[in-house]
Scaffold this motif. Structure first.
Motif, mmCIF file in Angstrom:
data_model
loop_
_atom_site.group_PDB
_atom_site.id
_atom_site.type_symbol
_atom_site.label_atom_id
_atom_site.label_comp_id
_atom_site.label_asym_id
_atom_site.label_seq_id
_atom_site.Cartn_x
_atom_site.Cartn_y
_atom_site.Cartn_z
ATOM 1 N N ALA A 219 41.234 49.087 40.010
ATOM 2 C CA ALA A 219 40.931 48.182 41.166
ATOM 3 C C ALA A 219 41.003 46.656 40.823
ATOM 4 C CB ALA A 219 39.725 48.690 41.915
ATOM 5 N N GLU A 220 40.580 46.349 39.678
ATOM 6 C CA GLU A 220 40.231 45.060 39.340
ATOM 7 C C GLU A 220 41.814 44.465 38.737
ATOM 8 O OE1 GLU A 220 36.670 43.359 36.967
ATOM 9 O OE2 GLU A 220 37.651 44.775 35.772
ATOM 10 N N ILE A 221 42.836 45.116 38.151
ATOM 11 C CA ILE A 221 44.147 44.750 37.969
ATOM 12 C C ILE A 221 44.805 44.226 39.344
ATOM 13 C CG2 ILE A 221 46.187 45.273 36.996
ATOM 14 C CD1 ILE A 221 44.432 46.979 34.964
ATOM 15 N N LEU A 222 44.458 45.328 40.201
ATOM 16 C CA LEU A 222 45.256 45.024 41.436
ATOM 17 C C LEU A 222 44.854 43.662 42.135
ATOM 18 C CD1 LEU A 222 45.321 48.661 42.948
ATOM 19 C CD2 LEU A 222 47.463 47.215 42.702
ATOM 20 N N ALA A 223 43.341 43.523 42.084
ATOM 21 C CA ALA A 223 42.941 42.209 42.767
ATOM 22 C C ALA A 223 43.176 41.255 42.075
ATOM 23 C CB ALA A 223 41.387 42.548 42.958
ATOM 24 N N TRP A 224 43.554 41.083 40.792
ATOM 25 C CA TRP A 224 43.844 40.086 39.980
ATOM 26 C C TRP A 224 45.335 39.668 40.311
ATOM 27 C CZ3 TRP A 224 46.121 41.127 34.351
ATOM 28 C CH2 TRP A 224 46.441 39.738 33.790
ATOM 29 N N ILE A 225 46.478 40.599 40.399
ATOM 30 C CA ILE A 225 47.999 40.439 40.532
ATOM 31 C C ILE A 225 48.354 40.327 41.782
ATOM 32 C CG2 ILE A 225 50.222 41.165 39.934
ATOM 33 C CD1 ILE A 225 48.747 42.525 37.256
ATOM 34 N N ILE A 226 47.826 41.018 42.711
ATOM 35 C CA ILE A 226 48.471 40.914 44.061
ATOM 36 C C ILE A 226 48.293 39.695 44.780
ATOM 37 C CG2 ILE A 226 48.462 42.272 46.184
ATOM 38 C CD1 ILE A 226 50.025 43.631 43.987
ATOM 39 N N PRO A 227 46.917 39.320 44.819
ATOM 40 C CA PRO A 227 46.880 37.784 45.645
ATOM 41 C C PRO A 227 47.738 36.815 45.013
ATOM 42 C CG PRO A 227 44.632 39.023 44.831
ATOM 43 C CD PRO A 227 45.584 39.517 44.198
ATOM 44 N N VAL A 228 47.883 36.749 43.795
ATOM 45 C CA VAL A 228 48.798 35.522 43.272
ATOM 46 C C VAL A 228 50.197 35.731 43.697
ATOM 47 C CG1 VAL A 228 49.945 34.735 41.135
ATOM 48 C CG2 VAL A 228 47.471 35.578 41.120
ATOM 49 N N ALA A 229 50.786 36.943 43.753
ATOM 50 C CA ALA A 229 52.074 37.197 44.409
ATOM 51 C C ALA A 229 51.946 36.996 45.883
ATOM 52 C CB ALA A 229 52.298 38.785 44.245
ATOM 53 N N ALA A 290 41.784 26.178 42.813
ATOM 54 C CA ALA A 290 40.650 25.916 42.090
ATOM 55 C C ALA A 290 40.125 26.812 41.178
ATOM 56 C CB ALA A 290 39.593 25.378 43.058
ATOM 57 N N ILE A 291 40.202 28.092 42.031
ATOM 58 C CA ILE A 291 39.350 29.294 40.769
ATOM 59 C C ILE A 291 40.527 29.811 40.019
ATOM 60 C CG2 ILE A 291 38.907 31.679 41.234
ATOM 61 C CD1 ILE A 291 37.946 31.139 44.150
ATOM 62 N N ILE A 292 41.768 29.765 40.162
ATOM 63 C CA ILE A 292 42.816 30.281 39.314
ATOM 64 C C ILE A 292 43.044 29.322 38.197
ATOM 65 C CG2 ILE A 292 44.264 31.937 40.926
ATOM 66 C CD1 ILE A 292 46.245 29.787 41.070
ATOM 67 N N PHE A 293 42.962 28.114 38.434
ATOM 68 C CA PHE A 293 43.095 27.035 37.444
ATOM 69 C C PHE A 293 41.915 26.966 36.572
ATOM 70 C CE2 PHE A 293 46.082 24.476 40.307
ATOM 71 C CZ PHE A 293 47.275 25.013 39.770
ATOM 72 N N THR A 294 40.503 27.074 37.036
ATOM 73 C CA THR A 294 39.502 27.152 36.324
ATOM 74 C C THR A 294 39.349 28.101 35.214
ATOM 75 O OG1 THR A 294 38.225 25.771 38.047
ATOM 76 C CG2 THR A 294 37.096 26.969 36.178
ATOM 77 N N PHE A 295 39.520 29.443 36.057
ATOM 78 C CA PHE A 295 39.253 30.649 34.925
ATOM 79 C C PHE A 295 40.672 30.970 34.166
ATOM 80 C CE2 PHE A 295 36.036 31.325 38.252
ATOM 81 C CZ PHE A 295 34.986 32.102 37.431
ATOM 82 N N TRP A 323 48.358 39.428 27.825
ATOM 83 C CA TRP A 323 47.453 38.881 28.657
ATOM 84 C C TRP A 323 47.679 37.297 28.672
ATOM 85 C CZ3 TRP A 323 42.613 41.994 26.434
ATOM 86 C CH2 TRP A 323 42.655 43.340 26.972
ATOM 87 N N PHE A 324 47.812 36.564 27.657
ATOM 88 C CA PHE A 324 47.945 35.194 27.587
ATOM 89 C C PHE A 324 49.022 34.810 28.486
ATOM 90 C CE2 PHE A 324 50.391 31.590 25.421
ATOM 91 C CZ PHE A 324 49.414 30.737 25.634
ATOM 92 N N LEU A 325 50.316 35.413 28.456
ATOM 93 C CA LEU A 325 51.392 35.288 29.074
ATOM 94 C C LEU A 325 51.241 35.434 30.697
ATOM 95 C CD1 LEU A 325 54.429 36.773 26.957
ATOM 96 C CD2 LEU A 325 53.667 34.395 27.291
ATOM 97 N N CYS A 326 50.380 36.404 31.040
ATOM 98 C CA CYS A 326 50.108 36.724 32.363
ATOM 99 C C CYS A 326 49.157 35.762 32.699
ATOM 100 C CB CYS A 326 49.141 38.226 32.382
ATOM 101 S SG CYS A 326 50.331 39.519 32.448
ATOM 102 N N GLY A 327 48.170 35.044 32.017
ATOM 103 C CA GLY A 327 47.406 33.917 32.352
ATOM 104 C C GLY A 327 48.059 32.648 32.621
ATOM 105 N N LEU A 328 49.165 32.455 31.793
ATOM 106 C CA LEU A 328 50.079 31.334 31.977
ATOM 107 C C LEU A 328 50.858 31.400 33.304
ATOM 108 C CD1 LEU A 328 51.408 30.444 28.681
ATOM 109 C CD2 LEU A 328 49.624 29.261 29.764
ATOM 110 N N ALA A 329 51.198 32.609 33.632
ATOM 111 C CA ALA A 329 52.025 32.940 34.847
ATOM 112 C C ALA A 329 51.041 32.803 36.196
ATOM 113 C CB ALA A 329 52.666 34.363 34.711
#
Length: 412
Positions: A219-229, A290-295, A323-329
């Motif tokens: 559930a966390e992974i979905l809430a992490w990736i889908i909003p960015v998409a 602001a959230i995605i840049f900060t975290f 994880w590092f590449l996902c963070g940069l993306a």
């Protein structure tokens, strides 16, 4: 014979002439009904379902304008979103509690997981604000698009590749779900290798607690990736609207020998409405950026430190790099699309300078000055809580920070 031909042409009624002109103007909107997708919710429909599955949108709000949603569906959507929010909150508490139960070897990994879960929780809080009927602007933006933007596009006969863009939205959604599957698969392998106590602490590691943990993290992974998409897709649609308007205006300028066109006022008003749509959407997306840049900057920097300075197993190294590449993306892709919206919104400035202003009326000159003041005044685009407009220069600054940090780490 010649006389008869002239009479026939002259005998055309005014209605026939209007229909011919109208048909030419709206040729961009004469495609099949399946391709004539103009509603923003129609274009984003599958993405909105993905967003609802991630707990960031209500299933009951996916209906297009004019479609009624049942009260049962609305209640079930609220229950589901509450369940996702509580699940993520439990994970935040669980990772913080793990500091008191796990060996010191897991200290850095615990920090990473706790910060990441807090980041996802903040995204959930943001989504509640953005989709709220009282405090959010998503629904307002959808209505502006359907009631103002697209009717004006149709009136001017401007082509908007909505069908092509809908395919692009589906591709982005598929890629997002592939990344979700990769993350969950990597998590399963990691649980199998490590034995699982780290993931279930402070509870005992057994099939039941591991299954519960796996469900919660998914559930966390979905809430992490889908909003960015979703944000990438939404900003792409707005960027294409500006691009379509710019192409139309440039084409008219070339056809009229750079003279001021008759419908210049309508073009200016359409650009103004698009700018207003961006401004309204920024009331919500500004918090998201602001959230995605900060975290993500913090998580990416921390992950890079682990990769360079710590001794890791091959699997751990692959996981940290992923994880590092996902963070940069998560930083780069939304920022790039936001910067492209800024570029597209100010692109008409180049062609306006070439407009021939000789022998134009005072009213037209006033319209031209108003357009120029809009383009050269306040920046049109998305910001980080209203502090900084996201531009290409801003992205280069972020890239410079990462390169500097990498160089410092490498030399120490």
């Amino acid at each position: 014979m010649k006389d008869i031909f002239i009479v026939k042409m002259a005998g055309k009624t005014k209605v026939e002439k209007f229909e011919i002109k109208d048909q030419k103007m709206h040729s961009a909107w004469s495609d099949d009904s399946d391709k004539n997708v103009t509603s923003l919710k129609q274009i984003l429909k599958l993405m909105l379902y993905g967003l609802a599955i991630a707990g960031n949108y209500s299933f009951s709000d996916i209906n297009s304008a004019g479609e009624n949603s049942s009260s049962i569906k609305s209640v079930l959507s609220k229950i589901y979103r509450t369940y996702v929010f509580i699940s993520i909150l439990i994970m935040v508490i669980k990772f913080i509690a793990g500091f008191f139960y796990l060996p010191t070897d897991y200290f850095y990994f615990s920090i990473l997981c706790a910060v990441w879960s807090t980041y996802i929780l903040c995204i959930q809080l943001y989504s509640m604000k953005a989709t709220s009927s009282k405090y959010g602007h998503y629904e307002k933006v959808f209505k502006i698009w359907d009631q103002k933007i697209m009717p004006e596009f149709k009136e001017l006969g401007i082509e908007y590749p909505s069908f092509k863009l809908r395919k692009g939205v589906i591709i982005v959604l598929v890629i997002a779900f592939i990344l979700v599957v990769c993350n969950t698969a990597g998590l399963g392998v990691q649980i199998y290798i490590s034995g699982g106590y780290f993931y279930t602490a402070p509870f005992e590691s057994n099939p039941y607690t591991l299954t519960a943990y796996f469900i919660l993290v998914t559930a966390e992974i979905l809430a992490w990736i889908i909003p960015v998409a979703f944000v990438i897709s939404l900003t792409k649609l707005i960027q294409e609207a500006f691009n379509s308007l710019n192409k139309y205006k440039s084409k008219l300028c070339e056809q009229n020998g750079c003279k001021m066109v008759e419908n210049f006022q309508k073009i200016r008003m359409l650009h103004l409405n698009l700018s207003k749509l961006v401004s309204d959407l920024d009331e919500d997306l500004g918090w998201f950026y602001a959230i995605i840049f900060t975290f993500n900057i913090g998580l990416s920097v921390f992950t890079l430190y682990q990769i360079i300075k710590r001794t890791l197993t091959t699997f751990e190294l692959v996981l940290y790099v992923f994880w590092f590449l996902c963070g940069l993306a998560s930083i780069g892709l939304p920022a790039i699309h936001a910067a492209l919206v800024n570029d597209a919104a100010h692109a008409p400035l180049d062609s306006i300078y070439y407009i021939n202003v000789q022998d134009i009326t005072v009213e037209k000159l006033a319209q031209l000055n108003l357009f120029l003041s809009k383009l050269t005044g306040t920046q049109v685009g998305f910001s980080t809580c209203g502090l900084l407009i996201i531009t290409k220069e801003f992205i280069l600054t972020i890239a410079g920070v990462f390169l500097t940090y990498f160089a410092v780490l490498y030399t120490l």
